[in-house]
Design an enzyme around this catalytic site. Structure first.
Site, short mmCIF file in Angstrom:
data_model
loop_
_atom_site.label_atom_id
_atom_site.label_comp_id
_atom_site.label_asym_id
_atom_site.label_seq_id
_atom_site.Cartn_x
_atom_site.Cartn_y
_atom_site.Cartn_z
N CYS A 147 0.83 -1.20 0.00
CA CYS A 147 0.00 0.00 0.00
C CYS A 147 0.87 1.26 0.00
O CYS A 147 1.41 1.63 -1.03
CB CYS A 147 -0.96 -0.03 1.18
SG CYS A 147 -2.34 1.15 1.01
N HIS A 187 -3.52 -4.86 0.17
CA HIS A 187 -2.97 -5.42 1.41
C HIS A 187 -3.03 -6.95 1.35
O HIS A 187 -4.00 -7.56 1.81
CB HIS A 187 -3.77 -4.92 2.62
CG HIS A 187 -3.55 -3.49 2.94
ND1 HIS A 187 -2.58 -3.06 3.82
CD2 HIS A 187 -4.17 -2.36 2.50
CE1 HIS A 187 -2.61 -1.74 3.92
NE2 HIS A 187 -3.57 -1.29 3.12
N GLU A 243 -1.62 -9.06 3.15
CA GLU A 243 -1.57 -9.68 4.48
C GLU A 243 -2.94 -10.13 4.97
O GLU A 243 -3.05 -11.02 5.82
CB GLU A 243 -0.93 -8.74 5.50
CG GLU A 243 -1.71 -7.47 5.80
CD GLU A 243 -1.33 -6.28 4.93
OE1 GLU A 243 -1.52 -5.13 5.36
OE2 GLU A 243 -0.85 -6.51 3.80
#
Length: 548
Positions: free
Chosen positions: A384, A510, A512
């Site tokens: 990001c 993102h 994750e």
């Protein structure tokens, strides 16, 4: 079967482990073949977690449908391996907002005086049931945020008390997580905090069925018996939750060994089923007994609270397990790089990761870290804001655009290589207005991104207001920056990479949020693999020089 409910509360102190307990129990029940829904109720007045300070509340977790939620939903998704939704997080702000909306609309409450009971509690119960229906759940696990005794949590405790009355005694189970501290001065554990916490819960009309006792030391049989006696539960329903040394993914197996899922099944009059934990046990081997180590640096701006980057840290662990390696993470504050330089803080690592964030504090330190990774061939992964900083760094030092910057940091930048999304230009309210949730992305053929994902079309979760300025894309590409992932229409940059670099890739999204302990995210897995390859190269190069 009709849906049954498990409510997890906590006492004595905050951050006691309710989220991990809920996630572990959900995973164990799912492993028995039950359809499980997970929900977190947060008593704070905020509408959601989106505008909360990361230093106070940790990371903001984002679901596929764009909800900005408490970080515990990340634990739920990683343990239960189910994609949750905005229905899985309920706050006081949402509940009161909806009740007031209905009152103003008229016709909902038939002229009644609006009160906490029944109107607020009914809205809480409706939202819990809505989540269960949405997931077609056999079991809905509900974590009640905060600590028993908090004034803001009382309507939620009253609502879950009523649910046993509404749903029937055999359809509701209460699990209370509490603390059994060890006093070094006297050399013994103390049960009084647990007794007081359960007494407080019982004063709200809730008798816990199970107790999960956080403790540093094993609970002796006498200690269990004492807790059971004073808290009025069977001694076998006292679950010991000792601190785990290696990884939190061991916790479900520790709880399974004490029969927590079978005990819950007994309270709910479910058939006793065998758990299928083979895949989980296999996944734990490299996480707990890795064959090697590798060191990386995470360069961020919220380093005083590691929970600010919880999902990133967990994704790194997943990738370490996938590569059979223990990843040592140096948490480096980007402001320290500004003061001390990149070499002194990053010279000993084999990978550099720059995660997301907002605001201009520490940005130049992140840019220095990215330049250091690019110029020294160190594997780099940007997330990001990490992508935006990578574009700024490349524009400044590879394209001659020394004044390159982001509109977020300098509205008057001579070369705004990062700008606000068109739909963000006139946004005045900050809450819930970013580009949020899952969006599709198309990967360039032959790119590093395509090799890592093994496909050309992906979907990833976003949380941002800015994008790469298309006016500079051609110039950046001519200097060697590849835009290897874009929106299907090609108008939004999703991934950038440097083909001539050993491993240099950054995403606007993102990743994750979609990594799992048994299924490491491709970008993280590839990043750790590249860091390991660099370490191997460095270990062999001195030997070659000595031989020469």
């Amino acid at each position: 079967m009709e849906t049954k409910y498990v409510f997890v509360t906590g006492g004595v102190v905050s951050a006691i482990g309710k989220g991990i307990t809920s996630a572990s129990l959900g995973m164990l029940l799912k492993s028995r073949g039950y359809r499980v829904a997970m929900l977190k109720v947060d008593p704070y007045l905020n509408w959601d977690a989106g505008l909360m300070n990361p230093f106070q509340h940790g990371e903001v977790y984002v679901t596929d449908d764009g909800a900005e939620t408490d970080l515990d939903l990340g634990h739920y998704e990683r343990f239960v391996d189910e994609s949750l939704s905005k229905l899985s997080n309920v706050t006081t702000g949402q509940v009161y907002g909806e009740v007031i909306r209905k009152e103003r609309a008229g016709g909902f409450y038939l002229g009644a005086t609006i009160q906490v009971i029944p109107h607020i509690t009914d809205e809480i119960k409706d939202r819990i049931r809505r989540c269960a229906r949405h997931h077609e759940a056999d079991l809905c696990l509900v974590e009640v945020g905060g600590t028993v005794g908090d004034i803001e949590g009382q309507p939620f405790l009253e609502a879950i008390r009523q649910m046993r009355r509404d749903e029937g005694r055999d359809n509701v189970c209460y699990v209370h997580v509490t603390l059994v501290p060890y006093l070094g001065t006297v050399g013994e554990q103390k049960t009084k905090p647990t007794q007081h916490s359960v007494r407080e819960l019982r004063s709200m009309g809730i008798q816990p069925d199970l107790l999960v006792c956080r403790t540093q030391h094993a609970l002796s049989p006498d200690m269990r018996a004492k807790i059971a006696l004073f808290c009025d539960i069977p001694v076998e329903n006292v679950i010991e939750a000792r601190d785990i040394q290696n990884t939190l993914y061991e916790i479900p197996l520790a709880m399974e060994a004490q029969g927590i899922a079978d005990l819950v099944s007994g309270v709910l009059h479910l058939e006793q089923r065998e758990a299928d934990l083979a895949e989980w046990q296999k996944m734990l081997v490299p996480l707990t007994l890795p064959s090697r180590q590798v060191r990386i640096a995470m360069v961020g701006k919220y380093m005083d609270l590691h929970d600010s980057y919880l999902s990133v840290t967990e994704s790194i662990k997943h990738a370490g397990g996938a590569n059979d390696v223990d990843v040592i993470v140096d948490y480096v504050d980007s402001q320290d790089i500004e003061a001390q330089g990149a070499e002194s803080l990053l010279g000993q690592v084999n990978g550099i990761l720059v995660p997301g964030g907002f605001g201009d504090r520490g940005i130049e330190g992140k840019i220095q870290a990215i330049r250091y990774a690019r110029e020294n061939g160190i594997p780099f992964l940007g997330l990001c804001l990490g992508l935006q900083c990578a574009v700024i760094e490349f524009a400044r030092h590879c394209c001659g655009l020394e004044a390159a910057n982001s509109r977020e940091f300098n509205e008057e930048a001579a070369h705004p290589v990062v700008i606000y999304l068109k739909e963000q230009e006139y946004v005045t309210e900050l809450g819930g207005t970013m580009r949020l949730g899952a969006y599709p992305c198309v990967l360039a053929e032959g790119s590093l991104a395509e090799r890592l994902y093994g496909t050309r079309e992906i979907s990833e979760r976003h949380r941002h207001r800015l994008e790469v300025n298309n006016a500079y894309r051609e110039q950046l590409a001519e200097c060697g920056l590849r835009f290897s992932g874009t929106s299907p229409q090609g108008d939004l940059v999703e991934i950038v990479e440097l083909p001539e670099h050993p491993f240099f890739i950054a995403s606007q999204f993102h990743p994750e949020f979609k990594s799992r302990p048994n299924r490491a995210h491709p970008l993280f897995r590839g990043f750790i693999e590249a860091a390991l390859a660099r370490q191997d190269q460095e270990e062999h190069e001195p030997a070659k020089k000595t031989e020469g």
